[in-house]
Design a protein around this motif. Sequence first.
Motif, PDB file in Angstrom:
ATOM      1  N   ARG A  74       0.826  -1.217   0.000  1.00  0.00           N
ATOM      2  CA  ARG A  74       0.000   0.000   0.000  1.00  0.00           C
ATOM      3  C   ARG A  74       0.854   1.258   0.000  1.00  0.00           C
ATOM      4  O   ARG A  74       0.557   2.227  -0.719  1.00  0.00           O
ATOM      5  CB  ARG A  74      -0.932   0.002   1.219  1.00  0.00           C
ATOM      6  N   GLU A  75       1.931   1.233   0.785  1.00  0.00           N
ATOM      7  CA  GLU A  75       2.808   2.398   0.844  1.00  0.00           C
ATOM      8  C   GLU A  75       3.399   2.727  -0.519  1.00  0.00           C
ATOM      9  O   GLU A  75       3.479   3.886  -0.932  1.00  0.00           O
ATOM     10  CB  GLU A  75       3.922   2.179   1.861  1.00  0.00           C
ATOM     11  N   GLU A  78       0.625   4.058  -2.832  1.00  0.00           N
ATOM     12  CA  GLU A  78       0.297   5.443  -2.470  1.00  0.00           C
ATOM     13  C   GLU A  78       1.382   6.392  -2.965  1.00  0.00           C
ATOM     14  O   GLU A  78       1.098   7.488  -3.463  1.00  0.00           O
ATOM     15  CB  GLU A  78       0.137   5.552  -0.954  1.00  0.00           C
ATOM     16  N   PRO A  85      -3.689   8.526   0.042  1.00  0.00           N
ATOM     17  CA  PRO A  85      -3.022   8.292   1.332  1.00  0.00           C
ATOM     18  C   PRO A  85      -3.933   7.574   2.327  1.00  0.00           C
ATOM     19  O   PRO A  85      -5.152   7.754   2.319  1.00  0.00           O
ATOM     20  CB  PRO A  85      -2.679   9.712   1.810  1.00  0.00           C
ATOM     21  N   ASP A  86      -3.305   6.746   3.173  1.00  0.00           N
ATOM     22  CA  ASP A  86      -4.011   6.032   4.247  1.00  0.00           C
ATOM     23  C   ASP A  86      -5.137   5.148   3.715  1.00  0.00           C
ATOM     24  O   ASP A  86      -6.229   5.059   4.312  1.00  0.00           O
ATOM     25  CB  ASP A  86      -4.575   7.028   5.272  1.00  0.00           C
ATOM     26  N   SER A  87      -4.881   4.490   2.597  1.00  0.00           N
ATOM     27  CA  SER A  87      -5.880   3.587   2.014  1.00  0.00           C
ATOM     28  C   SER A  87      -6.021   2.327   2.864  1.00  0.00           C
ATOM     29  O   SER A  87      -5.103   1.922   3.582  1.00  0.00           O
ATOM     30  CB  SER A  87      -5.480   3.201   0.590  1.00  0.00           C
ATOM     31  N   SER A  88      -7.154   1.687   2.753  1.00  0.00           N
ATOM     32  CA  SER A  88      -7.395   0.423   3.438  1.00  0.00           C
ATOM     33  C   SER A  88      -6.812  -0.725   2.612  1.00  0.00           C
ATOM     34  O   SER A  88      -6.479  -0.572   1.433  1.00  0.00           O
ATOM     35  CB  SER A  88      -8.891   0.200   3.631  1.00  0.00           C
ATOM     36  N   ARG A  89      -6.700  -1.891   3.228  1.00  0.00           N
ATOM     37  CA  ARG A  89      -6.185  -3.053   2.515  1.00  0.00           C
ATOM     38  C   ARG A  89      -7.080  -3.433   1.341  1.00  0.00           C
ATOM     39  O   ARG A  89      -6.597  -3.901   0.308  1.00  0.00           O
ATOM     40  CB  ARG A  89      -6.061  -4.233   3.475  1.00  0.00           C
TER      41      ARG A  89
END
Length: 298
Positions: A74-75, A78, A85-89
């Motif tokens: 995810r990082e 992003e 930013p700060d997305s969920s799985r």
Amino acid sequence: MVRPAELRRRVSSETVAQNQEIVRIFHPSDFSESSEVAFAHALKLALITRSEFQILNVQANNGEYDWDSFPGVREMLEKWGELPPDSSRSAITKLGVKVEKNIGRDNDPVVSVLYFLSRKPADLIVIATHQYQGRMRWLNKPIAEPIARESGEMTLFLPHGVEGFVSLDDGGISLREILIPVDNDPDPGQAIDTAASLAASLNLEEVRFTAIHVGSESDMPDLHTVDREGWIWNIQCTRGDPVENILQASKGCRADLIVMPTAGHDGFLDALRGSTTERVVRGANCPVLAIPVNQPGQ
């Protein structure tokens, strides 16, 4: 000697089928800097092909599990702007990529990786060479080549110290020069098709393919190249040591990728061990994609 592509049979890009559908991409990692580059390439290709993405780290039998050291999918997405930013799985699956992180237990990482692949075969392995230089060191011995030759799967090698064609910063693609060593055995057709399919999948508008044959011009195999606006095909004949000529040609055209056909599944182990392919992998200053070519009767 450079021969114009018009001397070889050509087909349009619309008639080129995918040489091998990529459903599962496998990336073994030792959490080193080199593995991070390989991880970026594996993730980018998984994103483009909407594939299942398997990541494996092998830890010693008496070691502790180290989940926190796994590269952040995810990082990275992003950072590339593929996710906010700060997305969920769950946001990753919406991109069409299924990610699975695995830990293997064995004092020999090659054994653990091959066991994993026996249970979950991959269509493409993406691996850094010289992984024994990483923090985990993986027993201070070569890992990438034994895994490739024993598994017999299509493998993208990322040599140590090479940035490759996928940017860690933004996920951008810088792939303009592809070198394809060709001979009559193994048949180069699958490597040609794979290189063209990769370029099409990456939406490369301008790319030059250089097919190099080390040998006499009369022995040059008949190549089916692909017509597409912005794509250029060069065919080159040279004489001398195959590895030296391939590496010299790679430097001369500033290749971003070398695509090499190797013997088919049953003969892949013998064909890669100590062969032209493995020696090119050791000396290349760009990624190398090894394509196992099925022989007649297989």
